[in-house]
Design a protein around this motif. Structure first.
Motif, PDB file in Angstrom:
ATOM      1  N   THR A   1       3.571   0.685   2.773  1.00 45.66           N
ATOM      2  CA  THR A   1       3.217  -0.365   3.795  1.00 45.66           C
ATOM      3  C   THR A   1       2.927  -1.735   3.472  1.00 45.66           C
ATOM      4  OG1 THR A   1       1.037  -0.036   4.202  1.00 45.66           O
ATOM      5  CG2 THR A   1       2.488   1.572   5.045  1.00 45.66           C
ATOM      6  N   ASP A   2       2.947  -2.649   4.124  1.00 45.38           N
ATOM      7  CA  ASP A   2       2.473  -4.107   3.770  1.00 45.38           C
ATOM      8  C   ASP A   2       1.032  -4.163   4.238  1.00 45.38           C
ATOM      9  OD1 ASP A   2       2.051  -6.936   3.717  1.00 45.38           O
ATOM     10  OD2 ASP A   2       3.004  -7.266   5.694  1.00 45.38           O
ATOM     11  N   CYS A   3       0.338  -4.397   3.388  1.00 51.33           N
ATOM     12  CA  CYS A   3      -1.406  -4.353   3.462  1.00 51.33           C
ATOM     13  C   CYS A   3      -1.894  -5.617   3.645  1.00 51.33           C
ATOM     14  CB  CYS A   3      -1.995  -3.581   2.257  1.00 51.33           C
ATOM     15  SG  CYS A   3      -1.773  -4.418   0.961  1.00 51.33           S
ATOM     16  N   THR A   4      -0.990  -6.767   3.695  1.00 52.59           N
ATOM     17  CA  THR A   4      -1.393  -8.009   3.972  1.00 52.59           C
ATOM     18  C   THR A   4      -1.679  -8.440   5.430  1.00 52.59           C
ATOM     19  OG1 THR A   4       1.020  -8.910   4.046  1.00 52.59           O
ATOM     20  CG2 THR A   4      -0.134  -8.757   2.167  1.00 52.59           C
ATOM     21  N   CYS A   5      -1.139  -7.668   6.284  1.00 50.48           N
ATOM     22  CA  CYS A   5      -1.334  -7.340   7.711  1.00 50.48           C
ATOM     23  C   CYS A   5      -2.187  -6.456   8.138  1.00 50.48           C
ATOM     24  CB  CYS A   5      -0.040  -7.337   8.520  1.00 50.48           C
ATOM     25  SG  CYS A   5       0.011  -7.610  10.151  1.00 50.48           S
TER      26      CYS A   5
ATOM     27  N   ASP B   1       0.803  -1.154   0.089  1.00 50.75           N
ATOM     28  CA  ASP B   1      -0.165   0.055  -0.089  1.00 50.75           C
ATOM     29  C   ASP B   1       1.040   1.335   0.356  1.00 50.75           C
ATOM     30  OD1 ASP B   1      -2.641   1.119  -0.179  1.00 50.75           O
ATOM     31  OD2 ASP B   1      -3.032   0.377   1.827  1.00 50.75           O
ATOM     32  N   CYS B   2       0.794   2.261  -0.927  1.00 53.65           N
ATOM     33  CA  CYS B   2       1.535   3.393  -1.205  1.00 53.65           C
ATOM     34  C   CYS B   2       0.803   4.704  -0.721  1.00 53.65           C
ATOM     35  CB  CYS B   2       2.197   3.098  -2.340  1.00 53.65           C
ATOM     36  SG  CYS B   2       3.298   2.116  -2.606  1.00 53.65           S
TER      37      CYS B   2
ATOM     38  N   GLY C   1      -0.341  -8.345  16.569  1.00 46.20           N
ATOM     39  CA  GLY C   1      -0.964  -9.578  17.161  1.00 46.20           C
ATOM     40  C   GLY C   1      -0.605 -10.893  16.465  1.00 46.20           C
ATOM     41  N   ALA C   2      -1.303 -11.379  15.566  1.00 44.74           N
ATOM     42  CA  ALA C   2      -1.307 -12.476  14.610  1.00 44.74           C
ATOM     43  C   ALA C   2      -0.260 -12.298  13.204  1.00 44.74           C
ATOM     44  CB  ALA C   2      -2.604 -13.009  13.966  1.00 44.74           C
ATOM     45  N   CYS C   3       0.303 -11.118  13.389  1.00 43.30           N
ATOM     46  CA  CYS C   3       0.956 -10.597  12.156  1.00 43.30           C
ATOM     47  C   CYS C   3       1.913  -9.339  12.388  1.00 43.30           C
ATOM     48  CB  CYS C   3       0.412 -10.447  10.798  1.00 43.30           C
ATOM     49  SG  CYS C   3      -0.600  -8.969  10.755  1.00 43.30           S
ATOM     50  N   GLN C   4       2.899  -9.206  11.508  1.00 45.73           N
ATOM     51  CA  GLN C   4       3.698  -8.045  11.749  1.00 45.73           C
ATOM     52  C   GLN C   4       3.696  -7.179  10.346  1.00 45.73           C
ATOM     53  OE1 GLN C   4       7.632 -10.020  12.442  1.00 45.73           O
ATOM     54  NE2 GLN C   4       7.512  -9.411  14.580  1.00 45.73           N
ATOM     55  N   LYS C   5       3.433  -6.038  10.479  1.00 41.74           N
ATOM     56  CA  LYS C   5       3.393  -4.847   9.529  1.00 41.74           C
ATOM     57  C   LYS C   5       4.489  -4.063   9.223  1.00 41.74           C
ATOM     58  CE  LYS C   5       0.216  -1.220   8.196  1.00 41.74           C
ATOM     59  NZ  LYS C   5      -0.946  -1.966   7.139  1.00 41.74           N
ATOM     60  N   THR C   6       5.027  -4.286   8.145  1.00 45.29           N
ATOM     61  CA  THR C   6       6.468  -3.425   7.853  1.00 45.29           C
ATOM     62  C   THR C   6       5.940  -2.121   7.097  1.00 45.29           C
ATOM     63  OG1 THR C   6       6.619  -4.683   5.685  1.00 45.29           O
ATOM     64  CG2 THR C   6       7.924  -5.650   7.670  1.00 45.29           C
ATOM     65  N   PHE C   7       6.831  -1.291   7.487  1.00 47.64           N
ATOM     66  CA  PHE C   7       6.698   0.022   6.560  1.00 47.64           C
ATOM     67  C   PHE C   7       7.879   0.750   6.147  1.00 47.64           C
ATOM     68  CE2 PHE C   7       7.076   1.133  10.941  1.00 47.64           C
ATOM     69  CZ  PHE C   7       7.389   2.618  10.797  1.00 47.64           C
TER      70      PHE C   7
END
Length: 1093
Positions: free
Chosen positions: A1061-1065, A884-885, A1040-1046
């Motif tokens: 950003t990582d929008c899968t989390c 996501d940008c 929680g169940a995942c980690q979001k990178t940015f």
């Protein structure tokens, strides 16, 4: 563009960003733990998407480079910078002497106001002379121009009585109302008989004012309304005007209730109102008493001091917090008293002596300590009778000097106690009146004003008074509403007849209005720099004129004055920035100006921009002095840095005039290059037309600011090459443009200079412009006004030279909270042009362009396809479904997103987790701003503040309840998963400090009736600011169940940031971060307990 998949939220959030069912969750915790133990697969943390830092930096650099090339090419900023650079040898930069400047402005204002005083004095002399020569005639028959009846005809087509033909013409000088500048007309309220002998004699006598009105106006064409308000109730106004009744057919305006009349008719006063609440006052009597108190309060102003004591068997201060003191009779206190009076209940037996003792003690204490008004003192006794022996009280506290006047109001039709009430009044230099009905209150209360005016009348003290700022409600029921702020200069008119001189008869009050806008024109905007301004305040600390004063609010489609618009304090528009010594400089500045001192103060301030969405941090120097013979002080604000200097150029009139006549050039219509509003022949001229006539010698009678004209001529010459440059660009666009052309969609190029010159060039056809209001008077924020430089100019001036400020613009604008934002259609970019001479730097101009949103989006998506030196397909792109940008500005607002509905919104509203992380790592800071002029909706369950303040016990209980509430919230917060993110509670409480503006525990319920939609309030709201020291950042957000990178990367030469950003989390554990204003609820400090008599 492919959409980033949206995961369903597993939690519902309340407005505080917490789980509403947290206790339910805690009860189910054992079950959840068991499930986790049974299925270890749930413990596997989803791996985060890797975002290459080098790739994101490449995207940001590529996009920034392309943007910079486009904006510099189409704005011509480099050319303009070169032209000013070439002119540097002929330029001077002068340091502004703020103290000298404010003194000069003050002298000019004093001269203007003195002319108004002279006009009023001539009216006083004419009125008193006319009365001296007039013999009262009880059978006088006299036709006059009645403002309501003029030009009215009956069924036969004949003019009605008192309604002869009266010529009316529209006049720009009088707000385009239809007026007659040859004579005055007479208005009377509905409850005053227009043929009463007193009225007819007064109107006949005051006909002598007509030639004086006209002569004053001819001598000083800047005069506006002149008038005479009679003590009998008629109001003679010049120029004559047609008055229209309200929707009920009633003329409610009574000049005797106006602030200017009351202030001129009496001196400042200390008043204690005693009201009987014994059992005998029940029913209609209590209703009349309450209405009488309300009417008395309406006769008080900011220079008066008041308190109200209710008595029966005991003495009760209706506001316990005001026990033993007098408070300023400003609007807030008056309205608060009215609210408390409405809640009075009758009970017990009336014992007046203890109440009188309490009143005398307060007044004596204030007199001895040199507090209060330091002038008249009075007790207002409101009762249906007095039975006990009260004479010893007067002997001890008031006789023989009788410094305190006692006015008695006998409530009801019963006359048993009339003699006693008369005795009290007559033996204490007061006045007795009986009020039998609600309708009696108005006329009978006004009598005390005549008594208090007697010493002035006998001594012939023609004190000159100036009112606080107000809006002219006299004309609200006339042909048009006048929403300009005014001040009035007024003087009393006395009878000079020998047979009545000793009685001290007040004939009325004369006055003239001064529009504060005209007064502020004497502080030219161009001398104050980009962020500088001038302001006026009264000796009570209230603002008369200030760029950030917002006196109106919108209710539906109508603009209405705020109930408290003229009681905005200086401390409420100047927000000091400094946690170490909050408000210290602010209070010092306020005190110095109230005392009429001359001097200067420096202060770090937070300045709201763009209707509060943004903020500037400035260091301001405040220079101030008084305006002689008025209660006003003038302040001038200069900003440290470029605001301390003024640029001085020079050129020949011939060369400048030639370049001034270009069709793309306009001048600030609100600025005074030449005075065009006095001579009727000049009113039709624009400022540019007036300047041309002045320079060509066509109109030698024009009065112009030669210094400003010299600077605008210089700017016209320096910026003239821009027209040819933009014209060439426009021709190039039209020649090369095809439906599939890749030519940038740049629509408008523009520039503005410090002299108010604006050039605007359309690079495409006007029918293709996406935002047609931009840079026109319809978009006030984008042009030069009396109060501000354009927003794009102000923002650009605070960014490094060569750096562009980008902002998004809408089809209709997202300003109204009731309506959803329009579609984003354009992006504006601007940069400042600085000039340096002898080590001093000044801002000479700002230049920019307006381009279509789809163009800047296409440039962005193209830039994010770059992948450096790697061969083959790029490993990552903003087109990937797992990325996501965003492009956001330096205040966190989204400029570009693949989802159009997110554009223009705050990042925290769209992605609370990412905004939280940026705040926690210091890339952004949260700044708390306050709005002390807000309007809030009343809550559904609204209780009176009076109930919360009836005793120290209730105040204590209130604080305990609040502490208990906060403690429970704290427990909830620690019980929840993840971090707690404060987004502003519905009622954030402040104890003490700068923001404790009120002693009331609720949201000022006294300011408005409950049925009203909105009421004045104080609000706080967050503004988010990028910290420029952090130009790049990256991290991992635990969700929680995942980690979001940015990854965050500064876009070069701009105020923009690229966020990937990582929008899968999905981080649903984080609540949105909103820029919402919440009402400030003030908690009362525990005051000393109530003492009862």
């Amino acid at each position: 563009m492919p959409r980033c998949p949206t995961l369903p939220s597993i939690h519902n959030w309340d407005s505080y960003g917490r789980w509403p069912a947290v206790w339910t969750f805690l009860r189910k915790m054992p079950v959840i733990v068991c499930l986790l133990l049974l299925d270890t697969s749930l413990l596997t943390v989803r791996g985060q998407t890797r975002i290459p830092l080098e790739t994101v930096k490449l995207w940001a650099d590529t996009f920034g480079r392309n943007l910079y090339n486009t904006v510099t090419t189409y704005s011509g900023s480099l050319l303009l910078q070169k032209k000013y650079k070439d002119a540097e040898p002929s330029l001077k930069i002068k340091e502004v002497d703020g103290l000298e400047l404010v003194k000069k402005f003050s002298e000019d204002m004093e001269t203007m106001l003195r002319r108004k005083v002279e006009a009023v004095k001539s009216l006083v002399e004419a009125a008193e002379e006319a009365d001296l020569n007039h013999e009262f005639n009880a059978s006088l028959v006299f036709n006059y121009y009645n403002s309501v009846l003029i030009n009215e005809k009956d069924e036969k087509g004949n003019y009605v009585e008192l309604g002869a033909e009266f010529l009316l013409e529209s006049d720009a000088h009088f707000s385009n109302l239809r007026v007659n500048v040859s004579m005055s007309s007479v208005q009377l309220p509905t409850n005053v008989y227009n043929k009463d002998p007193d009225i007819l004699n007064g109107v006949y006598m005051s006909e002598a004012l007509n030639p004086v009105f006209v002569e004053n106006f001819q001598r000083d064409p800047t005069l506006t309304w002149q008038y005479f308000g009679s003590s009998t109730g008629f109001f003679r106004i010049y120029p004559g005007i047609k008055w229209k009744p309200d929707e009920n057919g009633v003329i409610v305006f009574d000049c005797r209730n106006s602030g200017w009349y009351i202030q001129a008719a009496t001196s400042p006063k200390d008043v204690v109102i005693l009201v009987d609440i014994s059992g005998s006052m029940k029913g209609l009597r209590m209703a009349i008493a309450k209405h009488t108190i309300s009417t008395i309060l309406d006769t008080l102003g900011e220079n008066d001091f008041v308190n109200i004591i209710a008595y029966n068997d005991y003495v009760h201060y209706i506001e316990p917090c005001f026990k033993g003191i007098l408070v300023q009779a400003d609007r807030d206190n008056r309205e608060h008293f009215k609210q408390l009076v409405d809640e009075l209940m009758v009970k017990g037996v009336g014992v007046v002596s203890q109440a009188l003792i309490e009143a005398f003690q307060i007044l004596n204490q204030f007199q001895e300590s040199r507090q209060g008004s330091l002038c008249n003192q009075a007790i207002m006794l409101i009762t249906d009778g007095a039975v006990e022996d009260y004479e010893p009280v007067f002997e001890k506290y008031n006789w023989p000097d009788r410094k305190v006047r006692v006015f008695t109001y006998l409530i009801g039709r019963e006359v048993t106690f009339a003699d006693r009430m008369k005795w009290i009044a007559c033996n204490n230099k007061g006045y007795y009146t009986q009020i039998s009905t609600l309708a009696d209150a108005q006329e009978n209360v006004m009598e005390y004003l005549h008594v208090l005016s007697r010493p002035m009348v006998i001594n012939h003290d023609h004190d000159i008074i100036w009112t606080e700022a107000y809006m002219d409600n006299r004309l609200f029921s006339s042909e048009a509403q006048n929403l300009m702020l005014l001040t009035t200069v007024a003087m009393p008119v006395f009878s000079k007849k020998n047979e009545t001189r000793s009685h001290g008869i007040l004939l009325g009050v004369v006055g003239s209005d001064v529009t504060l806008r005209e007064l502020m024109k004497l502080a030219p905007r161009y001398k104050l720099g980009v962020h500088g301004y001038a302001f006026l305040n009264t000796n009570n600390g209230y603002i008369l004129s200030h760029p950030d004063l917002r006196p109106l609010y919108r209710e539906g489609k109508k603009l209405k004055p705020k109930p408290n618009y003229n009681s905005v304090d200086l401390s409420e528009v100047e927000q000091e920035d400094g946690a170490e010594t909050p408000c210290s400089q602010q209070n010092a500045l306020r005190t110095a100006m109230i005392n009429g001192e001359t001097g200067s103060h420096s202060m770090n301030v937070k300045v709201p921009l763009d209707k509060g969405k943004r903020v500037l941090f400035l260091t301001n120097d405040y220079f101030f002095t008084d305006i002689s013979d008025t209660p006003f002080s003038l302040g001038v604000v200069l900003t440290r840095g470029h605001g301390e200097y003024i640029l001085l150029g020079n050129t020949s009139v011939e060369e400048g005039l030639h370049d001034l006549l270009h069709p793309d050039l306009t001048l600030a219509s609100d600025w005074i290059y030449c005075v065009t509003d006095i001579d009727p022949e000049h009113r039709k001229l624009s400022q540019l037309e007036a300047v041309v006539r002045f320079l060509t010698g066509m109109d030698p009678g024009l009065e112009c600011d030669e210094e400003l004209i010299r600077e605008v001529l210089f700017d016209a010459v320096v910026t003239a090459p821009m027209e040819a440059y933009w014209t060439a660009l426009s021709l190039n666009i039209s020649e090369t443009h095809t439906p599939r052309a890749s030519e940038p969609s740049v629509e408008v190029a523009f520039l503005g200079t410090r002299a108010g010159l604006l050039r605007r060039s359309l690079l495409i056809g006007s029918e293709k412009i996406s935002d047609r209001k931009s840079l026109t008077p319809e978009d006030e924020a984008s042009i030069f006004t009396m109060d501000h430089f354009p927003l794009w100019y102000r923002q650009a001036s605070e960014h490094p030279p060569g750096s562009f400020v980008f902002s998004l613009h809408w089809e209709e604008g997202p300003d109204s909270p009731e309506n959803s934002p329009g579609k984003p259609v354009a992006v504006r970019a601007s940069t400042a042009i600085a000039v340096t001479v002898d080590g001093k730097t000044a801002i000479a101009a700002a230049v920019g362009i307006q381009m279509r949103v789809d163009y800047i989006q296409s440039q962005f998506w193209a830039a994010t396809k770059q992948c450096g030196t790697e061969e083959g397909p790029c490993p990552k792109s903003c087109e990937d479904t797992e990325l996501d940008c965003f492009v956001i500005d330096n205040n966190g607002f989204i400029l570009i997103s693949e989802r159009p509905q997110e554009m223009g919104r705050l990042l925290g509203e769209v992605d609370g987790a990412l905004m939280t992380q940026l705040l926690s790592m210091g890339a952004f800071s949260r700044v708390t701003m306050y709005d002390y002029q807000a309007m809030c909706k009343l809550p559904d369950h609204h209780h009176s503040a009076a109930q919360a303040l009836t005793s120290s016990l209730s105040a204590s209980l209130m604080v305990v309840r609040w502490l208990l509430h906060e403690f429970l919230l704290l427990l909830l917060q620690w019980s929840a998963w993840g971090s707690w993110h404060d987004i502003g509670s519905e009622g954030h409480s402040l104890i003490g400090g700068c923001d404790s503006q009120s002693v009331f525990s609720d949201e000022h319920p006294h300011k408005h009736k409950k049925q009203d939609l909105l009421h004045p309030c104080d609000t706080e709201y967050p503004v988010f600011v990028h910290q420029t020291a952090i130009q790049e950042a990256n991290g991992i957000i635990e969700c929680g169940a995942c980690q979001k990178t940015f990854v965050m990367q500064q876009i070069p030469s701009s105020n923009l940031l690229l966020l990937v950003t990582d929008c899968t989390c999905e981080c649903s554990a984080y609540s949105p971060i909103l820029q919402e204003a919440t009402e400030v609820k003030y908690i009362l400090r525990i005051l000393q307990g109530e003492r009862s008599g």
